[in-house]
Scaffold this motif. Structure first.
Motif, mmCIF file in Angstrom:
data_model
loop_
_atom_site.group_PDB
_atom_site.id
_atom_site.type_symbol
_atom_site.label_atom_id
_atom_site.label_comp_id
_atom_site.label_asym_id
_atom_site.label_seq_id
_atom_site.Cartn_x
_atom_site.Cartn_y
_atom_site.Cartn_z
ATOM 1 N N GLU A 160 -7.490 -1.006 -11.145
ATOM 2 C CA GLU A 160 -7.402 -2.383 -10.463
ATOM 3 C C GLU A 160 -6.074 -3.155 -10.767
ATOM 4 N N GLN A 161 -5.838 -2.992 -12.168
ATOM 5 C CA GLN A 161 -4.525 -3.719 -12.631
ATOM 6 C C GLN A 161 -3.270 -3.057 -12.106
ATOM 7 N N PRO A 162 -3.129 -1.881 -12.312
ATOM 8 C CA PRO A 162 -1.895 -1.311 -11.882
ATOM 9 C C PRO A 162 -1.608 -1.508 -10.243
ATOM 10 N N ILE A 163 -2.689 -1.447 -9.321
ATOM 11 C CA ILE A 163 -2.664 -1.641 -8.204
ATOM 12 C C ILE A 163 -2.291 -2.899 -7.757
ATOM 13 N N ALA A 164 -3.030 -3.921 -8.741
ATOM 14 C CA ALA A 164 -2.361 -5.268 -8.374
ATOM 15 C C ALA A 164 -1.217 -5.776 -8.569
ATOM 16 N N ASP A 165 -0.801 -5.110 -9.848
ATOM 17 C CA ASP A 165 0.643 -5.345 -10.070
ATOM 18 C C ASP A 165 1.773 -4.700 -9.357
ATOM 19 N N LEU A 166 1.442 -3.682 -8.674
ATOM 20 C CA LEU A 166 2.299 -3.127 -7.509
ATOM 21 C C LEU A 166 2.209 -3.934 -6.053
ATOM 22 N N THR A 167 1.137 -4.483 -6.087
ATOM 23 C CA THR A 167 0.912 -5.210 -4.774
ATOM 24 C C THR A 167 1.796 -6.764 -5.136
ATOM 25 N N GLN A 168 1.778 -7.221 -6.379
ATOM 26 C CA GLN A 168 2.671 -8.196 -6.533
ATOM 27 C C GLN A 168 4.252 -8.089 -6.659
ATOM 28 N N GLU A 169 4.544 -6.835 -6.945
ATOM 29 C CA GLU A 169 6.046 -6.635 -7.093
ATOM 30 C C GLU A 169 6.518 -6.252 -5.850
ATOM 31 N N LEU A 170 5.705 -5.853 -4.848
ATOM 32 C CA LEU A 170 6.203 -5.954 -3.211
ATOM 33 C C LEU A 170 6.338 -7.556 -2.726
ATOM 34 N N GLU A 171 5.304 -8.170 -2.937
ATOM 35 C CA GLU A 171 5.237 -9.463 -2.533
ATOM 36 C C GLU A 171 6.531 -10.277 -3.005
ATOM 37 N N ARG A 172 6.904 -10.102 -4.199
ATOM 38 C CA ARG A 172 7.862 -11.001 -4.773
ATOM 39 C C ARG A 172 9.168 -10.340 -4.153
ATOM 40 N N ARG A 173 9.471 -9.313 -3.637
ATOM 41 C CA ARG A 173 10.456 -8.784 -2.820
ATOM 42 C C ARG A 173 10.270 -9.199 -1.473
ATOM 43 N N GLY A 174 9.377 -10.213 -1.146
ATOM 44 C CA GLY A 174 9.502 -10.706 0.573
ATOM 45 C C GLY A 174 8.908 -9.577 1.407
ATOM 46 N N LEU A 175 8.415 -8.357 1.114
ATOM 47 C CA LEU A 175 7.861 -7.281 2.120
ATOM 48 C C LEU A 175 6.439 -7.679 2.268
ATOM 49 N N LEU A 176 6.170 -7.675 3.684
ATOM 50 C CA LEU A 176 4.975 -7.864 3.993
ATOM 51 C C LEU A 176 4.048 -6.505 3.826
ATOM 52 N N PHE A 177 4.591 -5.602 3.704
ATOM 53 C CA PHE A 177 3.942 -4.087 3.607
ATOM 54 C C PHE A 177 3.203 -4.103 2.266
ATOM 55 N N CYS A 178 2.067 -3.677 2.241
ATOM 56 C CA CYS A 178 1.175 -3.199 1.047
ATOM 57 C C CYS A 178 0.581 -2.081 1.515
ATOM 58 N N PRO A 179 0.733 -1.087 0.781
ATOM 59 C CA PRO A 179 -0.238 0.257 1.300
ATOM 60 C C PRO A 179 -1.669 0.233 0.871
ATOM 61 N N HIS A 180 -2.583 0.903 1.449
ATOM 62 C CA HIS A 180 -3.841 0.954 1.349
ATOM 63 C C HIS A 180 -3.779 2.143 0.091
ATOM 64 N N PHE A 181 -5.241 2.257 -0.500
ATOM 65 C CA PHE A 181 -5.492 3.201 -1.422
ATOM 66 C C PHE A 181 -6.694 3.710 -1.330
ATOM 67 N N TRP A 182 -6.842 4.945 -1.776
ATOM 68 C CA TRP A 182 -8.107 5.664 -1.729
ATOM 69 C C TRP A 182 -8.060 6.840 -2.977
ATOM 70 N N LEU A 183 -9.266 7.352 -3.310
ATOM 71 C CA LEU A 183 -9.362 8.331 -4.171
ATOM 72 C C LEU A 183 -9.365 9.628 -3.504
ATOM 73 N N SER A 184 -8.707 10.604 -4.232
ATOM 74 C CA SER A 184 -8.807 11.944 -3.796
ATOM 75 C C SER A 184 -8.656 12.960 -5.180
ATOM 76 N N ASN A 185 -7.990 14.045 -4.812
ATOM 77 C CA ASN A 185 -8.215 15.010 -5.938
ATOM 78 C C ASN A 185 -6.696 14.932 -6.582
ATOM 79 N N GLU A 186 -5.716 14.183 -5.896
ATOM 80 C CA GLU A 186 -4.419 14.149 -6.872
ATOM 81 C C GLU A 186 -3.771 12.985 -6.142
ATOM 82 N N TRP A 187 -2.436 12.850 -6.848
ATOM 83 C CA TRP A 187 -1.513 12.023 -6.286
ATOM 84 C C TRP A 187 -0.787 12.475 -5.130
ATOM 85 N N PHE A 188 -0.796 11.486 -4.046
ATOM 86 C CA PHE A 188 0.082 12.069 -2.740
ATOM 87 C C PHE A 188 -0.080 10.991 -1.846
#
Length: 353
Positions: free
Chosen positions: A47-75
C-alpha cells in the motif's frame, strides 16, 4: 540499495488472518496452486510504495496513474498502462518463502520496491500516451521493435545510460533505457542535472523532462484496465513456479575455476592436516554471497550457484586452507567477485525481463 533485508517480512497484513496456508511449512505451501493464495494489494506492505508512486506522479502534474494487480513477477505488458506486482510482496509468509527459494525478496524493502515501481511506471506511461511511436523518442532511445535479448553484455562504465536498477539494466533494450531514464527523472531529489552533467545520457534525461512537461494535465490516450496473468488465473503450483524461476537464474556456467582455486587453496601433502576448503567456504557462504551481491548487484541466487560449483570443485580436488582464515576469506571474496563480473561481461547473463 539494500538487497539483504525485507520490510515486507515485518509488515502486518490486515484482513488476511484467515488464510490457512500462512502457518504451513514450506513443503506444504509449495504444493498450493497460486490461484488459491487469495491475497490482494490492500492492507499490507504494498500500500505505501504504491501510494508514494501515485503522489510522485501527481506532484509532476501528470494525470496518468497506472493500475496495479498481483501476478507471478514484476512486469508491464505491451499496450497496457498498468503494472503487475509479484504475489510474494502481498504477505509476509510468501515473502519468507521467496527468501527461502531465491535467497532474497526482490522489491522487499520500501526503497527497493519504489525503485522498481518507478521503472515500471516508465513503461506504463509510454503505453498510456503511445510515446514509443514518436520519432524523437525512437531517435534518442532506439526502436521498441528491437528484439529483447535473453542475454546482454553490460558496459559498467558507459556514460550513455543512467544508473537506477542493478545490472546496468538500461543497457538491455531501448524500452528499458527509457523506463530507467524516466525513473531517474521521477525520483524526488535525484539531482539528475547535476549528477549526469557532462554525460551523453543527459540528452535523454532532458528529452524526458521536456516530454513530461508537455504531458502535464493531458489525458492518457489509452485507459484500459486490462490485467495480464492475474494471480487468480495462475494454475501452477508454487513449487512449479519456483522450479522455473530457479532455472531462469541458475544459468549454466562454462567458467573454469580450478586454476584460481588451486592458487588460493592447496592440495599439497604438507597441508593435508589443514582445514578443508569446502568446509571453510560452506561456513561463511551466506556472508560472502551477500557481500558479493552488494558489490556487483547480481542476484544472490546466481552467485550461490557459482559458489556451489566452486565448493564442489574444492571438495573434488581435496583443497585445503593454507593461510590464516581472515586472509583466505578476503582472498576468496575478491575471487568470487571477479568471476561474477566476468560472468556479467561474458554476455551469458540472463536478463529478468
Amino acid at each position: 540499495m539494500d538487497r539483504t533485508g525485507s520490510d515486507v517480512l515485518k509488515t502486518p497484513v490486515i484482513g488476511h488472518d484467515h488464510l490457512p496456508w500462512a502457518s504451513w511449512p514450506d513443503d506444504a505451501l509449495l504444493d498450493l496452486p497460486m490461484c488459491d493464495l487469495h491475497v490482494g494489494l490492500k492492507g499490507g506492505f504494498l500500500e505505501q510504495p504504491i501510494a508514494d508512486l501515485t503522489q510522485e506522479l501527481e506532484r509532476r502534474g501528470l494525470l496518468f496513474c497506472p493500475h496495479f494487480w498481483l501476478s507471478n513477477e514484476w512486469f508491464t505488458p505491451d499496450g497496457i498502462p498498468g503494472i503487475a506486482v509479484p504475489f510474494y510482496l502481498a504477505h509476509p509468509r510468501l515473502a519468507k518463502l521467496e527468501q527461502a527459494q531465491m535467497l532474497e525478496v526482490e522489491g522487499g524493502t520500501t526503497e527497493w520496491c519504489l525503485r522498481i515501481l518507478r521503472h515500471e511506471a516508465g513503461h506504463a506511461i509510454e503505453n498510456a500516451f503511445k510515446i514509443r511511436r514518436r520519432k524523437t523518442r525512437q531517435h534518442i532511445f532506439g526502436k521498441s521493435s528491437q528484439r529483447y535479448p535473453m542475454y546482454y553484455s553490460p558496459r559498467p562504465y558507459s556514460r550513455s545510460f543512467v544508473h537506477h536498477l542493478d545490472l546496468w539494466y538500461a543497457q538491455s533494450h531501448p524500452d528499458e533505457d527509457f523506463a530507467e531514464t524516466f525513473a531517474v527523472w521521477l525520483t524526488p531529489d535525484s539531482l539528475w542535472e547535476e549528477r549526469y552533467r557532462g554525460w551523453p545520457v543527459l540528452k535523454k534525461l532532458k528529452y524526458v523532462d521536456g516530454l513530461m512537461k508537455e504531458l502535464r494535465g493531458a489525458s492518457p490516450l489509452l485507459t484500459t484496465r486490462e490485467e495480464i496473468d492475474p494471480l487468480p488465473h495462475l494454475k501452477k503450483t508454487l513449487r512449479e513456479h519456483y522450479e522455473r524461476k530457479r532455472r531462469h537464474y541458475g544459468i549454466e556456467r562454462q567458467l573454469q575455476y580450478d586454476p584460481d582455486l588451486k592458487r588460493l587453496f592447496s592440495s599439497l601433502p604438507s597441508h593435508a592436516c589443514k582445514q578443508s576448503a569446502a568446509t571453510f567456504l560452506n561456513r561463511f557462504r551466506r556472508e560472502v554471497r551477500r557481500k558479493v551481491a552488494g558489490w556487483t548487484g547480481e542476484y544472490q541466487y546466481t552467485i550461490d550457484q557459482v559458489l556451489e560449483d566452486m565448493i564442489q570443485r574444492c571438495r573434488e580436488l581435496d583443497l585445503r586452507v593454507p593461510v590464516a582464515e581472515e586472509q583466505a576469506k578476503l582472498d576468496f571474496t575478491i575471487l568470487l567477485t571477479v568471476h561474477t563480473m566476468n560472468f556479467l561481461r561474458s554476455g551469458r547473463h540472463r536478463v529478468a525481463l
